[in-house]
Motif scaffolding. Structure first.
Motif, PDB file in Angstrom:
ATOM      1  N   LEU A 136       1.229  -1.268  -0.257  1.00 50.04           N
ATOM      2  CA  LEU A 136      -0.358  -0.034   0.588  1.00 50.04           C
ATOM      3  C   LEU A 136       0.571   0.946   0.257  1.00 50.04           C
ATOM      4  CD1 LEU A 136      -2.956   0.531  -0.039  1.00 50.04           C
ATOM      5  CD2 LEU A 136      -2.971   0.476   2.696  1.00 50.04           C
ATOM      6  N   ALA A 137       2.175   1.534   0.823  1.00 56.86           N
ATOM      7  CA  ALA A 137       2.697   2.612   0.803  1.00 56.86           C
ATOM      8  C   ALA A 137       3.870   2.706  -0.408  1.00 56.86           C
ATOM      9  CB  ALA A 137       4.073   2.134   2.301  1.00 56.86           C
ATOM     10  N   LEU A 138       4.297   1.690  -0.851  1.00 58.66           N
ATOM     11  CA  LEU A 138       5.311   1.888  -1.826  1.00 58.66           C
ATOM     12  C   LEU A 138       5.285   3.196  -3.373  1.00 58.66           C
ATOM     13  CD1 LEU A 138       8.051   1.042  -1.851  1.00 58.66           C
ATOM     14  CD2 LEU A 138       7.353  -0.961  -3.225  1.00 58.66           C
ATOM     15  N   VAL A 139       3.902   2.802  -3.798  1.00 57.72           N
ATOM     16  CA  VAL A 139       3.738   3.977  -4.506  1.00 57.72           C
ATOM     17  C   VAL A 139       3.870   5.548  -3.872  1.00 57.72           C
ATOM     18  CG1 VAL A 139       1.898   4.702  -6.441  1.00 57.72           C
ATOM     19  CG2 VAL A 139       2.713   2.900  -5.654  1.00 57.72           C
ATOM     20  N   TYR A 140       3.287   5.719  -2.298  1.00 56.59           N
ATOM     21  CA  TYR A 140       3.389   6.862  -2.199  1.00 56.59           C
ATOM     22  C   TYR A 140       4.478   7.012  -1.923  1.00 56.59           C
ATOM     23  CZ  TYR A 140      -1.398   6.218  -3.088  1.00 56.59           C
ATOM     24  OH  TYR A 140      -2.877   5.785  -4.490  1.00 56.59           O
ATOM     25  N   ALA A 141       4.906   6.125  -1.277  1.00 53.09           N
ATOM     26  CA  ALA A 141       6.949   6.521  -1.187  1.00 53.09           C
ATOM     27  C   ALA A 141       7.367   7.033  -2.199  1.00 53.09           C
ATOM     28  CB  ALA A 141       7.172   5.067   0.325  1.00 53.09           C
ATOM     29  N   ALA A 142       7.353   6.674  -3.612  1.00 51.43           N
ATOM     30  CA  ALA A 142       8.025   7.042  -4.760  1.00 51.43           C
ATOM     31  C   ALA A 142       8.045   8.247  -4.464  1.00 51.43           C
ATOM     32  CB  ALA A 142       8.140   6.141  -5.257  1.00 51.43           C
ATOM     33  N   TRP A 143       6.642   8.364  -4.153  1.00 51.29           N
ATOM     34  CA  TRP A 143       5.930  10.086  -4.872  1.00 51.29           C
ATOM     35  C   TRP A 143       6.405  10.923  -4.036  1.00 51.29           C
ATOM     36  CZ3 TRP A 143       4.044  12.262  -9.031  1.00 51.29           C
ATOM     37  CH2 TRP A 143       3.162  11.490  -9.497  1.00 51.29           C
ATOM     38  N   PHE A 144       6.500  10.457  -2.885  1.00 49.57           N
ATOM     39  CA  PHE A 144       7.130  11.625  -1.659  1.00 49.57           C
ATOM     40  C   PHE A 144       8.075  11.962  -1.722  1.00 49.57           C
ATOM     41  CE2 PHE A 144       3.477  10.185   0.991  1.00 49.57           C
ATOM     42  CZ  PHE A 144       2.292  11.193   1.176  1.00 49.57           C
TER      43      PHE A 144
END
Lengths: 383, 563
Positions: free
Chosen positions: A256-264
């Protein structure tokens, strides 16, 4: 600040109202309903069911008396002023008249039955407007109604209450992980610009940004669960911190987190590069401050701003993604409940879930705005 | 680049074609001071200068220009394309997505003429076959084109595979009365005759046409039962006959010791007799089947050797009996039935995953495109109206967008799908109907800034109608950001479709999309990873490609934004 908060709250309420109205309309437009049976139900049973779901209301006896006869029967359409029933009162027989046009679902009681004032006399269908206002007022009282699936035995709030902690925990972990991982990688890449750290992390971030939990989840399970057998998956114990329970939570959270971690990471790096070229950083360095202090005290705050402003969309994405992740990893959360309810047309359940998620999102967005204002003095001044 | 630097001396005397656009002179300055790499020097600030050559305004820039600069006079779009060509990631993405589109949209042709396999064809005995297994395709049979194997098929050695039409025995007496039968059958179709005298049309046709019999092919077809039976029955795998000593599980292979020696070893006497007649029993038979001579019969080898028994005689006669004598001669013989390879394995119904993946590509990409088109139409018109008319219209329309922006979209889409019914058409309408918000915001922002430009004022002064100004002068200049956003929204929509199909709310079986294939695969991920691996890789490839193209387009169309 207070005015700003107030404006955002009003806007949030408007959004919530749109959500409720939209889902209400959609549900009323939908063909079929909970009472579509092969055999029609007896009027009294139908009346009870409909009353439970707010589709019918009582016509109350305007005065006490003993029933002589009903003037109407189930299914009859009655015009305003037409007789509904005849009651015998101490002052003789009196006719109860309809106060409005109505359709009778069922009559209550046999002749000879004694009514007190305010007892239900007949059950009428409610108009769509009445139903709409009734659901608005019940939502205002935090009452989400009863589920169709349980035939009215379970309240939507209970059903959601059982599964919500799981989804909440997963969402919290995912947001925290995404923020911590993304922001720290982004800062590192921004500070060590054009080194191998920068190139590696940004290439990985570019790959991860194009990913989606629906691709990532199965692949992670295949690699870490099936081939390497490092991590188990499937199930979720809400807020249980035993090691074997925690192990299960790793893969879904990472998915769940990885895609948004990349954006951040991308946003923080860009923010960092933007900030370190600014005059006040040069001034801070010229004053002779140590580098760590320049970064932590002056650059950090501005560098995370883009990431913070992306928190809103990220939260929405994590909420949506959680539905899929729950299915992939067999996590017993609200999302799974929602999809089942949607497929089975359990409208109160569907609507309850939509309203719950909308409220969460709206509140989270307001919190993000407040955080943004707290971090950026320019926004604060405008607000 | 936050504060505009002062104009260069070169520019001072020139007519400033683009007032209010500080980018060009600014870049010239940076160029001279060597702060920018060559690759992004030729910056025409695309959306600021519609259609016109831009370099004449900055002769200074031309002098320093690198040879890579596109020729003066190329249209802004042409220059953007040149810049895109230099972006390696974007070009790889472009090729990959082009390949996926080509494969997806030619899926029916590929399935019919290349793979010889239809998406619905089910090989129940090959359910969950691992990638690489081979079997005969039944819907679209093909032959290997080697007439050399004719002798193995021509069992009686008369040089031809003779066939004949045998009237159906039960109907022979009726054959003479066929016209009357036909009349009765047709009468039934018109509903004229009472039920008891109804004759199925098939029966009437059989009385005329009969059944196709090819004694040699029929014998071989019966042998198919022998092949299909071999491993299931004889693979004991324990004791001395086991391939590896101590193996508990059946190994799905036959060793020489396990192979049936004589008719008595086979439980079905008729099949055994046939096998003996065809020379399939004993060591000799084993040697015939053991193609790689390693003393082990694998399923693949049996399938391969069993090709002789897999003729579709109707297809064979229809396509290869050139002289129409109901017999296949050596010259006409097209070879043994070709084996279709399940490159990506099969699913639980024994359908070919590669074919399903190709058909799924078509659905996924099409939905991505169409839903983006819907969102494009809604978003551009909405944003253009808001931006162009401004004032109260704008603030009302944008307030609506703000409110809608706070909604959890997927939930609304799911609601829409539940209400409108789950179909592919509704799916892309619902997806398009909720994803136009960003597009509307972007177009509105662009239109707001373009509306105040001189050339728009000139158009107003010329007395053009508002619709014409909007369509001819304002909207074409928003094209850059719109193209970029549209490209980036295609993968987003594909993911949303995959989400919905994954949850069982999107594409409905027997149709498949990448999302529904992933959903099927996710259910048995642990045992049969290939079911989920390939759809997930295909989806990932499409997402990467489209995102890289989108990024590349953004850099190409708006070079100022690139770092």
């Amino acid at each position: 600040m207070a005015a700003f908060l107030l404006r955002r709250l009003v806007q949030g309420l408007a959004t919530l109202w749109v959500v409720i109205t939209l889902s209400f309309t959609l549900m009323r437009l939908a063909p079929g309903g909970p009472f579509d049976r092969e055999k029609p139900l007896p009027p009294a049973v139908a009346a009870n069911l409909k009353r439970t779901f707010g589709l019918a209301a009582d016509v109350k006896a305007p005065f006490a008396g003993v029933l002589v006869r009903h003037a109407v029967q189930s299914g009859a359409e009655v015009a305003e002023g037409a007789p509904l029933a005849v009651l015998r009162t101490p002052s003789g027989e009196q006719t109860v008249l309809a106060e409005r046009d109505l359709t009778v679902v069922s009559v209550v009681g046999e002749p000879g039955f004694a009514y007190k004032k305010g007892d239900p006399l007949t059950v009428r269908e409610t108009s769509v407007l009445e139903q709409y206002l009734a659901s608005l007022s019940s939502y205002a009282r935090l009452d989400l109604g009863v589920t169709f699936a349980s035939e009215g035995a379970t309240r939507v709030t209970e059903a959601i209450g059982k599964t919500f902690p799981v989804s909440l925990e997963m969402g919290l972990y995912a947001v925290t992980l995404a923020l911590l991982l993304g922001v720290s990688i982004g800062l590192l890449a921004g500070l060590r610009r054009n080194t191998w750290i920068d190139y590696t992390s940004m290439t990985l971030a570019l790959v991860a940004v194009s990913m989606s939990s629906i691709v990532l989840g199965p692949l992670l399970v295949l690699v870490f669960g099936v081939w390497l057998q490092w991590l188990p998956w499937g199930g979720w114990e809400a807020f249980s911190f035993r090691w074997d329970h925690l192990q299960v939570k790793i893969l879904p959270t990472v998915t769940l987190a990885l895609v948004y971690a990349a954006w951040f990471a991308r946003l923080t790096r860009a923010g960092m590069l933007d900030i370190v070229s600014q005059d006040f950083i040069r001034t801070a360095r010229a004053k002779g401050l140590p580098e760590w202090r320049v970064v932590s005290r002056h650059a950090l705050r501005g560098a995370v701003l883009p990431a913070v402003s992306f928190l809103g969309p990220a939260l929405a994405g994590i909420v949506t993604g959680s539905v899929v992740v729950e299915r992939i990893f067999a996590v017993p959360g609200v999302g799974e409940y929602f999809v089942t309810a949607a497929v089975n047309r359990d409208y109160p359940m569907v609507m309850g879930t939509v309203v719950l998620y909308s409220t969460l999102l709206i509140l989270a967005n307001i919190a993000v705005d407040v955080a943004y204002a707290a971090l950026d003095p320019r926004v604060r001044r405008e607000a | 680049m936050t504060s505009p630097p002062p104009h260069k001396p070169d520019d001072a005397g020139l007519p400033d074609l683009v007032p209010g656009a500080p980018q060009a002179p600014q870049l010239g300055l940076l160029q001279k001071s060597g702060m920018l790499p060559d690759a992004i020097l030729d910056v025409p600030s695309f959306d600021d200068m519609p259609g016109g050559p831009t370099h004449s305004a900055h002769p200074g820039a031309d002098v320093i220009a690198t040879p890579a600069r596109p020729p003066v006079g190329r249209s802004p779009l042409g220059q953007a394309f040149l810049r895109l060509r230099k972006n390696r990631m974007a070009m790889v993405g472009l090729w990959l997505i082009g390949l996926l589109f080509a494969l997806g949209f030619s899926a029916p042709l590929l399935a019919r003429y290349v793979l010889h396999f239809s998406p619905d064809e089910q090989h129940t005995s090959f359910a969950f076959a691992e990638p690489g297994l081979r079997d005969v395709s039944l819907d679209h049979p093909a032959y290997d084109g080697e007439p050399a194997s004719f002798a193995t098929v021509d069992l009686n050695g008369d040089g031809r595979i003779a066939c004949h039409v045998e009237p159906i025995a039960a109907l022979t007496s009726d054959a003479k009365a066929a016209p009357a039968l036909l009349q009765r059958a047709l009468g039934r179709d018109r509903g004229v005759w009472p039920a008891e005298s109804q004759v199925p049309l098939r029966q009437v046709m059989a009385a005329w046409a009969g059944t196709l019999r090819c004694p040699e092919l029929d014998d071989l077809a019966a042998a198919e039962r022998y092949f299909a039976f071999l491993i299931d029955h004889f693979d004991a795998a324990t004791g001395q006959a086991a391939v590896k000593p101590g193996l508990r599980e059946p190994d799905r292979m036959l060793s020489r010791a396990e192979y049936p020696k004589q008719p008595g070893d086979h439980p079905d006497a008729r099949v055994a007799a046939l096998a003996q007649r065809l020379g399939l029993l004993g060591d000799k038979g084993f040697a015939r089947l053991d193609l790689d001579r390693d003393g082990l019969l694998t399923r693949a080898e049996i399938t391969d050797a069993g090709r002789t028994s897999r003729f579709d005689k109707t297809h064979l006669l229809n396509h290869h009996d050139d002289d129409g004598d109901l017999a296949i001669s050596q010259a006409e013989f097209p070879g043994l039935p070709a084996l279709h390879r399940f490159w990506l394995g099969t699913d639980q119904k024994g359908r070919d995953m590669l074919v399903r993946l190709l058909y799924g590509a078509r659905v996924s990409l099409l939905i991505g495109l169409l839903a983006t088109l819907v969102s494009f139409v809604i978003g551009v018109s909405y944003g253009a109206i808001a931006g162009y008319f401004g004032g109260r219209v704008d603030s009302f329309l944008m307030r609506v967008v703000d409110v809608l922006y706070g909604l959890p979209f997927m939930f609304i889409v799911i609601l829409l799908l539940v209400v409108a019914g789950r179909s592919t058409l509704n799916l892309f309408i619902a997806l398009g109907a909720v994803s136009w918000l960003n597009m509307a915001r972007i177009v509105r922002g662009q239109v707001l800034s373009i509306r105040r430009r001189e050339y728009v004022e000139a158009a107003v002064a010329m007395g053009l109608s508002e619709g014409r100004i909007l369509l001819r002068h304002v909207l074409p200049n928003t094209v850059g950001p719109v193209i970029v956003y549209a490209t980036l929204s295609v993968p987003a929509v594909i993911v949303e479709e995959a989400f919905l199909s994954f949850l069982g709310l999107g594409v409905q079986p027997p149709d498949a999309s990448w999302g529904s294939l992933i959903a099927e695969g996710a259910r048995m991920m642990a045992d049969r990873p290939w079911l989920i691996l390939y759809p997930a890789l295909a989806l990932a490839t499409a997402l990467f490609s489209l995102n890289f193209i989108g990024d590349g387009l953004r850099d190409a169309l708006d070079p100022r934004g690139s770092r």
